[in-house]
Design an enzyme around this catalytic site. Structure first.
Site, PDB file in Angstrom:
ATOM      1  N   CYS A   8     -42.476 -14.847  -9.413  1.00 51.88           N
ATOM      2  CA  CYS A   8     -41.106 -15.372  -9.396  1.00 51.88           C
ATOM      3  C   CYS A   8     -41.211 -16.891  -9.421  1.00 51.88           C
ATOM      4  O   CYS A   8     -42.217 -17.430  -9.864  1.00 51.88           O
ATOM      5  CB  CYS A   8     -40.296 -14.834  -8.217  1.00 51.88           C
ATOM      6  N   ARG A  14     -38.442 -13.085  -4.039  1.00 49.16           N
ATOM      7  CA  ARG A  14     -38.530 -11.870  -4.850  1.00 49.16           C
ATOM      8  C   ARG A  14     -39.950 -11.327  -4.992  1.00 49.16           C
ATOM      9  O   ARG A  14     -40.189 -10.139  -4.741  1.00 49.16           O
ATOM     10  CB  ARG A  14     -37.934 -12.121  -6.247  1.00 49.16           C
ATOM     11  N   ASP A 114     -35.746   4.074 -21.180  1.00 49.45           N
ATOM     12  CA  ASP A 114     -34.786   4.457 -22.208  1.00 49.45           C
ATOM     13  C   ASP A 114     -35.301   3.923 -23.551  1.00 49.45           C
ATOM     14  O   ASP A 114     -35.318   2.711 -23.772  1.00 49.45           O
ATOM     15  CB  ASP A 114     -33.413   3.863 -21.873  1.00 49.45           C
TER      16      ASP A 114
END
Length: 194
Positions: A8, A14, A114
């Site tokens: 990060c 993070r 996906d």
């Protein structure tokens, strides 16, 4: 891919949360043989992990690194997989370490499952690379190219995990939830590859 590096900005929020949460998830699923570290593209070595990030990790029964680490060539060399929190961190890491391009991804990009979204993301990244090359060659970007960039960007969810730095505790909790959702997919992917 046994050595995973999270990146990060300052390595205080993070990426330390990702490091700590991934270690916990791996322990819970008896996924052994992996090493996890984190670093920041603009980190100052030794800066303590954010109090809110440490609190969120503690709430989750996880533990991150106690202090920040600056992204360096030895860390890039050590890693098998580099997962960044944003696309700008990814670009920055690739600019600094171009030989590592094949192992640097955003966290969301790497766990994307996906196929249609993956194809759109590849198209967007390719187009952005073309535009960056044009800029480097001092060629103007046309209105049509700018429109196409906006259209491609609007068709995809954000590849970035927002920075909670300086925000309230609930912002860190939301960030940790988003990171953990990605890390659950990562662990599943790692287990499938064993």
């Amino acid at each position: 891919m046994n050595r995973i590096l999270f990146i990060c900005t300052g390595n205080t929020c993070r990426s330390p949360m990702a490091e700590g949460i991934l270690r916990k998830l791996m322990a819970e699923r008896n996924l052994t043989g992996y090493e996890v570290r984190s670093a920041g593209v603009a980190a100052y070595d030794g800066t303590p992990t954010s109090d809110h990030a440490a609190s969120v990790l503690k709430e989750r029964g996880a533990e991150g690194p106690p202090h920040s680490t600056f992204l360096s060539q030895p860390l890039i060399d050590w890693s098998d997989l580099v997962l960044t929190m944003t696309s700008s961190h990814k670009r920055h890491a690739i600019q600094l370490y171009p030989a590592a391009v094949d192992k640097i991804y955003t966290l969301k990009e790497y766990v994307q499952d996906d196929p249609a979204e993956t194809a759109k993301l590849a198209e967007l990244e390719s187009f952005v690379s073309e535009l960056q090359l044009k800029q480097a060659l001092a060629q103007p970007i046309t209105d049509a190219e700018q429109a196409r960039l906006r259209t491609l960007g609007a068709e995809l969810p954000s590849p970035d995990i927002a920075d909670p730095f300086g925000g309230p505790l609930h912002a860190y909790r939301r960030c940790a939830e988003e990171i953990e959702a990605c890390l659950i997919k990562l662990v599943t992917k790692l287990q499938a590859s064993e």
